[in-house]
Design a protein around this motif. Structure first.
Motif, PDB file in Angstrom:
ATOM      1  N   GLU A   1      27.001 -58.282 -26.974  1.00 14.66           N
ATOM      2  CA  GLU A   1      26.553 -59.576 -26.467  1.00 14.66           C
ATOM      3  C   GLU A   1      26.658 -60.662 -27.540  1.00 14.66           C
ATOM      4  N   GLN A   2      26.249 -60.340 -28.766  1.00 16.24           N
ATOM      5  CA  GLN A   2      26.274 -61.333 -29.841  1.00 16.24           C
ATOM      6  C   GLN A   2      27.702 -61.719 -30.210  1.00 16.24           C
ATOM      7  N   CYS A   3      28.606 -60.756 -30.187  1.00 14.11           N
ATOM      8  CA  CYS A   3      30.013 -61.069 -30.473  1.00 14.11           C
ATOM      9  C   CYS A   3      30.589 -61.988 -29.395  1.00 14.11           C
ATOM     10  N   CYS A   4      30.231 -61.735 -28.129  1.00 21.21           N
ATOM     11  CA  CYS A   4      30.696 -62.596 -27.040  1.00 21.21           C
ATOM     12  C   CYS A   4      30.080 -63.990 -27.139  1.00 21.21           C
ATOM     13  N   ALA A   5      28.813 -64.047 -27.470  1.00 15.68           N
ATOM     14  CA  ALA A   5      28.095 -65.317 -27.481  1.00 15.68           C
ATOM     15  C   ALA A   5      28.511 -66.210 -28.643  1.00 15.68           C
ATOM     16  N   THR A   6      28.663 -65.613 -29.816  1.00 14.96           N
ATOM     17  CA  THR A   6      28.974 -66.412 -31.007  1.00 14.96           C
ATOM     18  C   THR A   6      30.468 -66.518 -31.279  1.00 14.96           C
ATOM     19  N   GLY A   7      31.247 -65.555 -30.742  1.00 17.84           N
ATOM     20  CA  GLY A   7      32.686 -65.555 -30.996  1.00 17.84           C
ATOM     21  C   GLY A   7      33.059 -64.961 -32.325  1.00 17.84           C
ATOM     22  N   VAL A   8      32.078 -64.426 -33.051  1.00 17.29           N
ATOM     23  CA  VAL A   8      32.349 -63.792 -34.349  1.00 17.29           C
ATOM     24  C   VAL A   8      31.515 -62.531 -34.476  1.00 17.29           C
ATOM     25  N   THR A   9      31.906 -61.662 -35.376  1.00 14.39           N
ATOM     26  CA  THR A   9      31.142 -60.453 -35.657  1.00 14.39           C
ATOM     27  C   THR A   9      30.011 -60.773 -36.621  1.00 14.39           C
TER      28      THR A   9
ATOM     29  N   TYR B   1      22.865 -65.590 -32.271  1.00 17.56           N
ATOM     30  CA  TYR B   1      23.072 -66.725 -31.376  1.00 17.56           C
ATOM     31  C   TYR B   1      21.806 -67.568 -31.273  1.00 17.56           C
ATOM     32  N   LYS B   2      21.990 -68.871 -31.356  1.00 18.62           N
ATOM     33  CA  LYS B   2      20.882 -69.808 -31.159  1.00 18.62           C
ATOM     34  C   LYS B   2      21.230 -70.700 -29.975  1.00 18.62           C
ATOM     35  N   PRO B   3      20.282 -70.944 -29.070  1.00 14.27           N
ATOM     36  CA  PRO B   3      20.576 -71.756 -27.890  1.00 14.27           C
ATOM     37  C   PRO B   3      21.157 -73.122 -28.239  1.00 14.27           C
ATOM     38  N   VAL B   4      21.988 -73.645 -27.348  1.00 13.56           N
ATOM     39  CA  VAL B   4      22.627 -74.944 -27.552  1.00 13.56           C
ATOM     40  C   VAL B   4      21.568 -76.045 -27.704  1.00 13.56           C
ATOM     41  N   LEU B   5      20.416 -75.859 -27.089  1.00 14.85           N
ATOM     42  CA  LEU B   5      19.354 -76.855 -27.181  1.00 14.85           C
ATOM     43  C   LEU B   5      18.987 -77.147 -28.630  1.00 14.85           C
ATOM     44  N   ARG B   6      19.086 -76.146 -29.466  1.00 11.74           N
ATOM     45  CA  ARG B   6      18.772 -76.346 -30.887  1.00 11.74           C
ATOM     46  C   ARG B   6      19.719 -77.359 -31.516  1.00 11.74           C
ATOM     47  N   ALA B   7      21.014 -77.234 -31.236  1.00 12.64           N
ATOM     48  CA  ALA B   7      21.991 -78.177 -31.781  1.00 12.64           C
ATOM     49  C   ALA B   7      21.775 -79.576 -31.218  1.00 12.64           C
ATOM     50  N   VAL B   8      21.384 -79.667 -29.936  1.00 14.29           N
ATOM     51  CA  VAL B   8      21.123 -80.970 -29.318  1.00 14.29           C
ATOM     52  C   VAL B   8      19.981 -81.674 -30.042  1.00 14.29           C
ATOM     53  N   LEU B   9      18.896 -80.940 -30.308  1.00  8.76           N
ATOM     54  CA  LEU B   9      17.749 -81.537 -30.979  1.00  8.76           C
ATOM     55  C   LEU B   9      18.098 -81.951 -32.402  1.00  8.76           C
ATOM     56  N   GLU B  10      18.828 -81.111 -33.122  1.00  8.78           N
ATOM     57  CA  GLU B  10      19.216 -81.441 -34.497  1.00  8.78           C
ATOM     58  C   GLU B  10      20.067 -82.700 -34.540  1.00  8.78           C
ATOM     59  N   GLU B  11      21.054 -82.770 -33.660  1.00 12.90           N
ATOM     60  CA  GLU B  11      21.967 -83.909 -33.691  1.00 12.90           C
ATOM     61  C   GLU B  11      21.284 -85.186 -33.200  1.00 12.90           C
ATOM     62  N   HIS B  12      20.365 -85.043 -32.250  1.00 14.73           N
ATOM     63  CA  HIS B  12      19.644 -86.231 -31.784  1.00 14.73           C
ATOM     64  C   HIS B  12      18.797 -86.824 -32.908  1.00 14.73           C
ATOM     65  N   VAL B  13      18.069 -85.988 -33.614  1.00 21.68           N
ATOM     66  CA  VAL B  13      17.217 -86.478 -34.699  1.00 21.68           C
ATOM     67  C   VAL B  13      18.060 -87.069 -35.828  1.00 21.68           C
ATOM     68  N   ALA B  14      19.230 -86.469 -36.071  1.00 23.04           N
ATOM     69  CA  ALA B  14      20.106 -86.967 -37.133  1.00 23.04           C
ATOM     70  C   ALA B  14      20.901 -88.192 -36.699  1.00 23.04           C
ATOM     71  N   GLY B  15      20.794 -88.574 -35.419  1.00 28.77           N
ATOM     72  CA  GLY B  15      21.537 -89.729 -34.924  1.00 28.77           C
ATOM     73  C   GLY B  15      23.007 -89.448 -34.696  1.00 28.77           C
TER      74      GLY B  15
END
Length: 748
Positions: A428-436, A536-550
């Motif tokens: 599952e992690q390999c499929c989700a992240t695209g890497v080992t 794998y970390k949910p996409v929501l995490r990246a959304v919050l990081e990028e929003h706060v960073a502008g």
């Protein structure tokens, strides 16, 4: 950071304390829904402590209590307004007066009906409290509408059904917007609003563009104009259907609801100058949906809360039944509630299972050392310790908490080994992240996956999750390959339907040699993690990081109206913006105790709402991001989902929900147009209970046995309750008042 549960609790207490009739005591009148909302944050004892002598259901028969004033806490439905009017229409009035509190905004026509009725002389006041949402955790709220998943994403069954399906979806979204606006009003926040606009798929389900739902096409001559403004409103309306995603419609509905509230309450969103809240930056509401991240609902998560909800039979994310060993050594079934009042639960729920078990064992051993009665008296037997814990209530309560969580952790680890989850999760992690785990491209993914699909030791539910993740990893597979995957996994037709249904969530499942990769602007970013099976970390995490960073793409998350940079704000009203810390380098510290004197820090709020269900992994990211990004982040959704629940819903998605838990009979056919109030009245309709039956006069002389039965004294709960209330007067002593008050005089 303010707890949402505490906020709602205090607002309900404020309502109860605001009514102080001359006789001190008051009666609380509720309906079915308002009673559940009240009960979610207050116990019966808490309500009775606020000089409430009786709680009555407005849909039940109620004996008149003309010597008491009543506090009505109700949903603003036409049915409830008619019930209030009826209470004061007869010769004998139900109460001495009525203090009306509506859970959310009352329609103007209903207000006019109330004030022009026979009840008007008895109305002591009317107030709207805007608390129609469920505060499930300190930073989590829900509107508890799982059926909305089918209303938005189920494809219409025929071409003639598109128009009715869209009208139903718009009604549902207006209703959701009203509940989201309640959260904003509770926080006194008039936020900026951003919404997710996917570029890799058109609107889905009932919002899919169709000839029957489009406005009339513009005149041909308008196409020669180059600018969108010059082309006219007709052309813009015709093309807007192509971008009418659920997130966009919901965002504009929320904006409309908040602006309407602002018109009626000019001070909404403002604080008195000089108050601590005046320095808080204006909040942002981010509206997204389940299609933004279709990986998170399928993954096995190994943090405590997510794992126990995935693997154990926990009802509604809070109730768990387990075997508990009593003080005498016997085992008994015990049902525990997992809530924020359980401090053990709140401390470990976002920890990795290994860390959670270590902390549980360490805290339990420390607890035994600190609370042992036999300190200084040498060693004691386990039986002595059991007797000691059983005889002391405070120890018994703590012992039950430890027993609950150790039981849950042990059950999870047993399933972890029995169901081959280490191997399953690695694929599952390999499929989700695209890497080992080593950060390389997984070249032998099929060789690792097929034996798991063939294995009879791997349950079919996990095979469905593997296949769904693999198809997303490949951005679609040839139809023949998909058929072979189903054969290897021996999936039932319903399980195949679940995998196929992800196409209705914007996922491509079929792919030909000529197809190119889908251009998804928002992708999951890999983070270094201590645990290989939790990369794998949910996409929501990246959304919050990028929003706060502008840095969050404005074309992917546009604003409904103005953006923060476009709104001038006096510098005196803003605290200096804190430097955001990346989650990649920040170690989680949400479970650590603060040292020294804690000072309340005023931070900007971010409210996130996920249409179509949020996962427990996204709940975890909400808490962790609050600490790392120095923001107060609250996450809401239509409902919270587990992987099993999500797969079960996908099985019924093409059927309009038929056979699902949330909507067993499927979506109802919608006939004609109706007002929002009519929709609202139907949603909160409750049937009136029949009046109590009175004994019919005897038509014949009773037998001796019947006479004996008729003459026997009868104990009627209603009569005894009424006599208890009527006998309670202001001249009673404080002791008698307290005794009656704690008697639990509920009419339910």
């Amino acid at each position: 950071m303010a707890s949402l549960i505490t906020l709602v609790r205090n607002k309900f207490l404020e309502v109860l304390r605001s009514v102080n009739p001359p006789g001190k005591w008051k009666i609380l009148v509720v309906d079915e829904h308002s009673q559940r909302l009240l009960g979610s944050v207050l116990k019966q004892f808490d309500v009775l402590e606020e000089n409430v002598t009786l709680i009555e259901s407005i849909s039940n028969y109620r004996d008149p209590q003309p010597s008491f004033e009543a506090l009505y806490l109700l949903m603003p439905t036409s049915q409830n307004v008619d019930r209030i009017i009826k209470d004061f229409s007869g010769t004998v009035k139900q109460y001495a007066g009525a203090h009306l509190f509506f859970i959310e905004g009352l329609d103007e026509q209903l207000f006019q009906r109330l004030t022009s009725s026979s009840a008007e002389p008895y109305l002591r006041g009317l107030r709207e409290v805007f608390l129609n949402f469920w505060a499930t955790e300190a930073q989590v709220f829900s509107i508890q509408e799982p059926a909305m998943f089918f209303g938005l994403y189920s494809p219409p069954r025929s071409d003639t059904a598109f128009q009715a399906a869209r009208l139903r979806a718009e009604e549902d979204l207006r209703f959701a917007a009203k509940m989201i606006s309640n959260v904003c009003i509770a926080f006194n926040e008039f936020p900026f609003i951003r919404y997710y606009m996917p570029s890799h798929h058109p609107p889905l389900g009932s919002l899919k563009p169709h000839a029957s739902t489009r406005p009339p096409p513009p005149p041909e001559a308008s196409s020669r104009w180059r600018t969108n403004l010059a082309r006219g409103a007709e052309a813009r309306a015709y093309e807007a259907v192509e971008s009418d995603h659920a997130t966009k419609l919901l965002a504009f509905f929320v904006q409309d609801a908040l602006e309407e509230h602002k018109k009626q309450n000019p001070d909404f969103g403002k604080y008195p100058p000089g108050s601590s809240e005046a320095s808080r930056p204006r909040a942002t509401l981010i509206i997204t949906d389940r299609t933004m991240d279709m990986v998170a609902p399928f993954l096995h998560e190994f943090t405590y809360q997510a794992m126990v909800n995935d693997l154990l039979p926990i009802e509604d994310g809070s109730k768990y039944t387990y075997k508990f060993q009593s003080s005498v050594g016997a085992y008994e079934d015990k049902t525990a509630t997992l809530s924020d009042s359980d401090t053990v639960w709140t401390e470990i729920r976002h920890m990795h299972m290994r860390e959670a078990i270590d902390k549980l064992m360490g805290d339990f051993n420390k607890f035994l050392q600190e609370n042992a009665v036999f300190k200084g008296e040498g060693a004691a037997s386990l039986n002595d310790m059991k007797e000691m814990l059983a005889s002391l209530p405070q120890y018994q309560e703590q012992r039950e908490k430890f027993s609950l969580h150790l039981n849950m952790a042990q059950e999870c680890m047993a399933i972890f080994e029995r169901n081959k989850l280490p191997l399953v999760a690695n694929v599952e992690q390999c499929c989700a992240t695209g890497v080992t785990a080593e950060g390389k491209t997984p070249k032998h993914l099929v060789e690792e996956m097929v034996p798991l699909l063939d294995s009879r030791e791997v349950v079919n539910m996990n095979k469905v999750r593997i296949v769904a993740l693999y198809i997303q990893h490949r951005d679609g597979v040839p139809e023949e390959d998909r058929r072979r995957l189903y054969q290897h996994a021996r999936l039932t037709l319903a399980e195949q339907d679940a995998v196929n249904a992800v196409v209705h969530m914007g996922v491509r499942i079929n792919r030909t040699a000529a197809d190119r990769d889908s251009k998804k602007k928002m992708k999951q970013k890999t983070h270094g993690d201590e645990y290989e099976l939790s990369r794998y970390k949910p996409v929501l995490r990246a959304v919050l990081e990028e929003h706060v960073a502008g840095k969050l793409d404005n074309s992917l998350f546009p604003y409904v109206k103005e953006a923060p940079s476009a709104v001038p704000t006096p510098s005196s009203l803003r605290s200096p913006p804190p430097q955001p810390t990346s989650l990649r380098s920040q170690k989680p510290s949400w479970h650590r105790a603060r040292s020294g004197v804690s000072q309340v820090e005023i931070r900007g709020r971010i409210l996130v709402f996920v249409v179509g269900g949020t996962t427990f992994s996204e709940l975890r990211e909400c808490y962790q991001s609050s600490s790392a990004l120095n923001r107060d982040i609250y996450l809401g959704s239509t409902h919270t989902i587990t992987p099993r629940q999500f797969v079960d819903d996908l099985k019924a998605l093409e059927l309009g929900g038929v056979g699902s838990k949330a909507l067993p009979n499927g979506l109802r056919e919608r006939q004609g147009t109706r007002t929002f109030q009519e929709y609202y009245d139907e949603k909160y309709y409750t049937k009136d209970a029949p009046p109590p039956q009175r004994a019919a006069p005897a038509s014949s002389r009773p037998t001796p046995r019947e006479r004996e039965r008729l003459e026997a004294p009868k104990m009627s709960p209603t009569n005894s309750l009424s006599s208890s209330v009527n006998s309670m007067t202001a001249t009673q002593s404080g002791k008698d008042e307290k005794k009656k008050k704690r008697g639990g005089l509920f009419r339910f």
